[in-house]
Design an enzyme around this catalytic site. Sequence first.
Site, PDB file in Angstrom:
ATOM      1  N   HIS A 133      61.757  36.311  52.924  1.00 48.09           N
ATOM      2  CA  HIS A 133      60.160  36.575  52.120  1.00 48.09           C
ATOM      3  C   HIS A 133      58.976  36.960  52.944  1.00 48.09           C
ATOM      4  O   HIS A 133      59.037  36.746  53.972  1.00 48.09           O
ATOM      5  CB  HIS A 133      59.588  34.425  52.361  1.00 48.09           C
ATOM      6  CG  HIS A 133      58.820  34.154  51.737  1.00 48.09           C
ATOM      7  ND1 HIS A 133      57.989  33.198  53.113  1.00 48.09           N
ATOM      8  CD2 HIS A 133      57.977  34.038  50.338  1.00 48.09           C
ATOM      9  CE1 HIS A 133      56.692  33.258  51.670  1.00 48.09           C
ATOM     10  NE2 HIS A 133      56.910  33.871  50.701  1.00 48.09           N
ATOM     11  N   HIS A 157      53.712  32.050  39.868  1.00 44.73           N
ATOM     12  CA  HIS A 157      55.479  32.665  40.350  1.00 44.73           C
ATOM     13  C   HIS A 157      55.601  31.565  38.493  1.00 44.73           C
ATOM     14  O   HIS A 157      57.341  30.927  38.966  1.00 44.73           O
ATOM     15  CB  HIS A 157      55.014  31.013  40.891  1.00 44.73           C
ATOM     16  CG  HIS A 157      54.974  31.853  43.263  1.00 44.73           C
ATOM     17  ND1 HIS A 157      53.705  32.334  43.113  1.00 44.73           N
ATOM     18  CD2 HIS A 157      55.300  32.956  43.821  1.00 44.73           C
ATOM     19  CE1 HIS A 157      53.227  32.266  44.346  1.00 44.73           C
ATOM     20  NE2 HIS A 157      54.723  33.105  44.109  1.00 44.73           N
ATOM     21  N   ARG A 232      35.866  38.513  40.725  1.00 49.19           N
ATOM     22  CA  ARG A 232      37.150  39.061  41.361  1.00 49.19           C
ATOM     23  C   ARG A 232      37.943  37.651  42.208  1.00 49.19           C
ATOM     24  O   ARG A 232      36.591  37.333  43.624  1.00 49.19           O
ATOM     25  CB  ARG A 232      37.194  40.270  42.670  1.00 49.19           C
ATOM     26  CG  ARG A 232      38.445  40.526  43.014  1.00 49.19           C
ATOM     27  CD  ARG A 232      39.542  40.470  42.661  1.00 49.19           C
ATOM     28  NE  ARG A 232      40.748  40.976  43.054  1.00 49.19           N
ATOM     29  CZ  ARG A 232      41.964  39.687  42.944  1.00 49.19           C
ATOM     30  NH1 ARG A 232      42.104  38.458  43.381  1.00 49.19           N
ATOM     31  NH2 ARG A 232      43.007  40.393  44.580  1.00 49.19           N
ATOM     32  N   CYS A 279      34.826  46.621  42.486  1.00 48.24           N
ATOM     33  CA  CYS A 279      36.236  46.375  43.068  1.00 48.24           C
ATOM     34  C   CYS A 279      37.050  47.836  43.182  1.00 48.24           C
ATOM     35  O   CYS A 279      36.842  49.022  41.954  1.00 48.24           O
ATOM     36  CB  CYS A 279      36.214  45.819  41.982  1.00 48.24           C
ATOM     37  SG  CYS A 279      38.539  44.905  42.319  1.00 48.24           S
ATOM     38  N   TYR A 417      43.389  46.520  50.346  1.00 46.93           N
ATOM     39  CA  TYR A 417      42.688  47.373  50.141  1.00 46.93           C
ATOM     40  C   TYR A 417      42.687  49.049  51.065  1.00 46.93           C
ATOM     41  O   TYR A 417      41.559  49.190  52.522  1.00 46.93           O
ATOM     42  CB  TYR A 417      41.506  46.196  50.458  1.00 46.93           C
ATOM     43  CG  TYR A 417      41.071  45.922  49.773  1.00 46.93           C
ATOM     44  CD1 TYR A 417      41.047  46.055  48.181  1.00 46.93           C
ATOM     45  CD2 TYR A 417      40.799  44.410  50.289  1.00 46.93           C
ATOM     46  CE1 TYR A 417      40.983  45.655  47.518  1.00 46.93           C
ATOM     47  CE2 TYR A 417      40.758  43.890  48.987  1.00 46.93           C
ATOM     48  CZ  TYR A 417      40.889  43.917  47.346  1.00 46.93           C
ATOM     49  OH  TYR A 417      40.622  42.793  46.824  1.00 46.93           O
TER      50      TYR A 417
END
Length: 571
Positions: A133, A157, A232, A279, A417
Amino acid sequence: MHRLRHCRGLACVFSPSAQSALKLKNNIPLASCSGLVSYCWGSRSSHQGQSSYYYSSWRPRLRYVLMSLVAGTGAVVAYGLHQSERAAAAVPQTVSLPVYTQEEVMKHCSLDKGIWVTYNGDVYDITDFVAIHPGGNRILLAAGGALEPFWSLYAVHRQEHVQEILSGYKVGVLQAEDCKKQEAANLVDPYSTDPPRHPALIVNSLKPFNAEPPPGLLTDSYITPSALFFTRNHLPVPQVDPNKYRLKIEGLPSGTMSLTLNTLKSNFPKYTVIATIQCAGNRRSDMSKVKPVKGLNWGFAAIGNATWSGARLRDVLYHCGFGPEVAAKARHVQFEGLDCDVTGMPYGVSIPLNKALSEEGDVLLAYEMNGEELPADHGYPVRVIVPGVAGARNVKWLGKVVISEVESECHWQQNDYKGFSPGTNWDTVDYKSAPAIQELPVQSAITQPVDGSLVDRRMEEVNVKGYAWSGGGREVVRVDVSVDGGKTWHVAKLRDNGEDEFPAPSPQPGRAWAWKLWEIAIPLPEGAEVLEVVCKAVDSSYNTQPDSVPPIWNLRGVLCNAWHRVKVKVN
């Protein structure tokens, strides 16, 4: 067997223990392999589809490339998806599955006893999935219980391909009586208290909400209206009582300080800064045209310019006891938001200390946007504004400021980022090898005409408009525009205030925080039937934009600042 334990080609790159869990067993059927995709259960971020998670589109026969998530954030992980030519056939379910009670499911809540979960009335044994996972042990939060409370928070999901992955682990069905109890308990939508939004916004993700304005409206005003400013979000918008709000300041000799909203407003001078926030994933859609990337499919309007007002961060830090003793050791200022994941871990990033303390840095603890209190989507009651720096560092719903010797350990600082070589893929990426994005490169885009539009030849010229901006306070000094794909160029007129003055006066050196709007009328080339309109900006350090996307492509789709191009037909 009812469960998909392992899939050929499945590779885990984040820990030796996880790799050992992936030893392939030829005698194990590969159920539902054709639908497998790289996928994060309970992590969030930066960026695609209906949420801030990163998912790959799927093709026949898939291979995971997973990266570990920094503990303490419950945030987005980076992982890759690779394709080959043939699909592995799913094994049909022919055996009638047993019925379990919720009490029986709850007994399977550890690796020793097995990890069972329920979803939509079915029971799943995900023990073998835990080791691979990408979100680490956060998957254990649902152990012995229902997935619905977590999947309602991380709504992506619910996509079909994610449920295909889960289906391979099905071992039974939940007793009808227990299903009814779960349905009653899962009626609360964590996003139900989110604020209303302007209907003109182009939604990239509904839950959590991420949206940008239509490009045609973006440059109608030098100051972007708050309602049309790109949004965002990573999680539901936190509900904050301004009377109970407390901003904690840590890492100073005086110990932890706690400031009320009223203290910020009344005890410190109010400063106003006009600053553009962009962004780091702005124009990611241009990169995805070259090769798939992970993240929200932003157009070129994940940017906005606003008036921000509040207390200077440096004033607050000095008031709280910052001095030479701290300066000798500290190098960073960490920020934590009040938007938390299901484990209670907040969104967190950091900036260099010298930026926070500089008089010319203009870092604000802002409580107003465009002359009014911050809207809920933009950080009410307090957010940090770090002019010239990527939007990710401008933390909303600010809850804590920490003076530290090290960067924030949160996922968004360490494992997101960051920019990489076009040759770096999900097999070879090493997030520790790259610095966190702070200042952004020079940028420009065309907002008029729009791609695919028509130009009337009788008008004899085409009017072109757009925006330009550069990070780090570097002023945009020129925008070049072409209507023949870059063969010939024209210099646009610039504007960096609310008036129609051309040319615009220059801001103080190193403090050009706001964008410039530009426009130009260019004669139509004789005989041209299609125009390729191109723009590129140049800043005060003579940085300019690269001519194409492929040389700057990266697997996360950040820092896209190639020449912006639109094609129009001449009618």
